[in-house]
Design a protein around this motif. Structure first.
Motif, PDB file in Angstrom:
ATOM      1  N   GLN A 103     -20.403 -32.749 -12.972  1.00  0.00           N
ATOM      2  CA  GLN A 103     -21.378 -33.768 -13.333  1.00  0.00           C
ATOM      3  C   GLN A 103     -21.098 -35.097 -12.640  1.00  0.00           C
ATOM      4  O   GLN A 103     -22.030 -35.827 -12.291  1.00  0.00           O
ATOM      5  CB  GLN A 103     -21.366 -34.007 -14.855  1.00  0.00           C
ATOM      6  CG  GLN A 103     -21.942 -32.866 -15.640  1.00  0.00           C
ATOM      7  CD  GLN A 103     -21.877 -33.128 -17.130  1.00  0.00           C
ATOM      8  OE1 GLN A 103     -21.768 -34.271 -17.564  1.00  0.00           O
ATOM      9  NE2 GLN A 103     -21.953 -32.063 -17.900  1.00  0.00           N
ATOM     10  N   ILE A 104     -19.834 -35.393 -12.414  1.00  0.00           N
ATOM     11  CA  ILE A 104     -19.506 -36.642 -11.743  1.00  0.00           C
ATOM     12  C   ILE A 104     -19.279 -36.465 -10.249  1.00  0.00           C
ATOM     13  O   ILE A 104     -18.897 -37.402  -9.560  1.00  0.00           O
ATOM     14  CB  ILE A 104     -18.290 -37.338 -12.399  1.00  0.00           C
ATOM     15  CG1 ILE A 104     -17.055 -36.463 -12.330  1.00  0.00           C
ATOM     16  CG2 ILE A 104     -18.588 -37.736 -13.823  1.00  0.00           C
ATOM     17  CD1 ILE A 104     -15.786 -37.152 -12.821  1.00  0.00           C
ATOM     18  N   GLY A 105     -19.527 -35.258  -9.752  1.00  0.00           N
ATOM     19  CA  GLY A 105     -19.496 -35.011  -8.315  1.00  0.00           C
ATOM     20  C   GLY A 105     -18.147 -34.612  -7.755  1.00  0.00           C
ATOM     21  O   GLY A 105     -17.939 -34.714  -6.551  1.00  0.00           O
TER      22      GLY A 105
ATOM     23  N   GLY B 281     -25.063 -27.327 -18.846  1.00  0.00           N
ATOM     24  CA  GLY B 281     -24.604 -26.117 -18.188  1.00  0.00           C
ATOM     25  C   GLY B 281     -23.647 -26.375 -17.037  1.00  0.00           C
ATOM     26  O   GLY B 281     -23.257 -25.454 -16.334  1.00  0.00           O
ATOM     27  N   GLN B 282     -23.281 -27.614 -16.814  1.00  0.00           N
ATOM     28  CA  GLN B 282     -22.346 -27.981 -15.751  1.00  0.00           C
ATOM     29  C   GLN B 282     -21.061 -28.493 -16.379  1.00  0.00           C
ATOM     30  O   GLN B 282     -21.072 -29.082 -17.453  1.00  0.00           O
ATOM     31  CB  GLN B 282     -22.913 -29.102 -14.874  1.00  0.00           C
ATOM     32  CG  GLN B 282     -24.135 -28.738 -14.097  1.00  0.00           C
ATOM     33  CD  GLN B 282     -24.621 -29.910 -13.267  1.00  0.00           C
ATOM     34  OE1 GLN B 282     -24.312 -31.058 -13.569  1.00  0.00           O
ATOM     35  NE2 GLN B 282     -25.357 -29.617 -12.221  1.00  0.00           N
TER      36      GLN B 282
ATOM     37  N   GLY C 269     -18.100 -35.048 -24.300  1.00  0.00           N
ATOM     38  CA  GLY C 269     -17.982 -34.295 -23.060  1.00  0.00           C
ATOM     39  C   GLY C 269     -18.333 -32.832 -23.237  1.00  0.00           C
ATOM     40  O   GLY C 269     -19.030 -32.243 -22.409  1.00  0.00           O
ATOM     41  N   LEU C 270     -17.866 -32.221 -24.323  1.00  0.00           N
ATOM     42  CA  LEU C 270     -18.209 -30.825 -24.584  1.00  0.00           C
ATOM     43  C   LEU C 270     -19.697 -30.651 -24.857  1.00  0.00           C
ATOM     44  O   LEU C 270     -20.326 -29.701 -24.388  1.00  0.00           O
ATOM     45  CB  LEU C 270     -17.412 -30.299 -25.785  1.00  0.00           C
ATOM     46  CG  LEU C 270     -15.970 -29.944 -25.529  1.00  0.00           C
ATOM     47  CD1 LEU C 270     -15.303 -29.505 -26.831  1.00  0.00           C
ATOM     48  CD2 LEU C 270     -15.857 -28.848 -24.503  1.00  0.00           C
TER      49      LEU C 270
END
Length: 47
Positions: free
Chosen positions: A43-45, A37-38, A29-30
């Protein structure tokens, strides 16, 4: 004969693998966050 040790539930074997997979997911995840950059939530909305 003795019964084999259980591999499911709250036993040391399962908790060890749970911890390892959690650490791997955190690092992935990191890394994804650094590359895109998000944040993870965006990223999953959700963010």
């Amino acid at each position: 004969m003795t019964e084999p040790t259980p591999r499911f539930g709250f036993v040391a074997f399962a908790e060890t693998w749970n911890g390892r997979l959690a650490m791997l997911g955190f690092v992935i995840g990191l890394g994804t966050e650094l590359l895109t950059g998000q944040g993870i939530l965006s990223q999953i909305g959700l963010g």
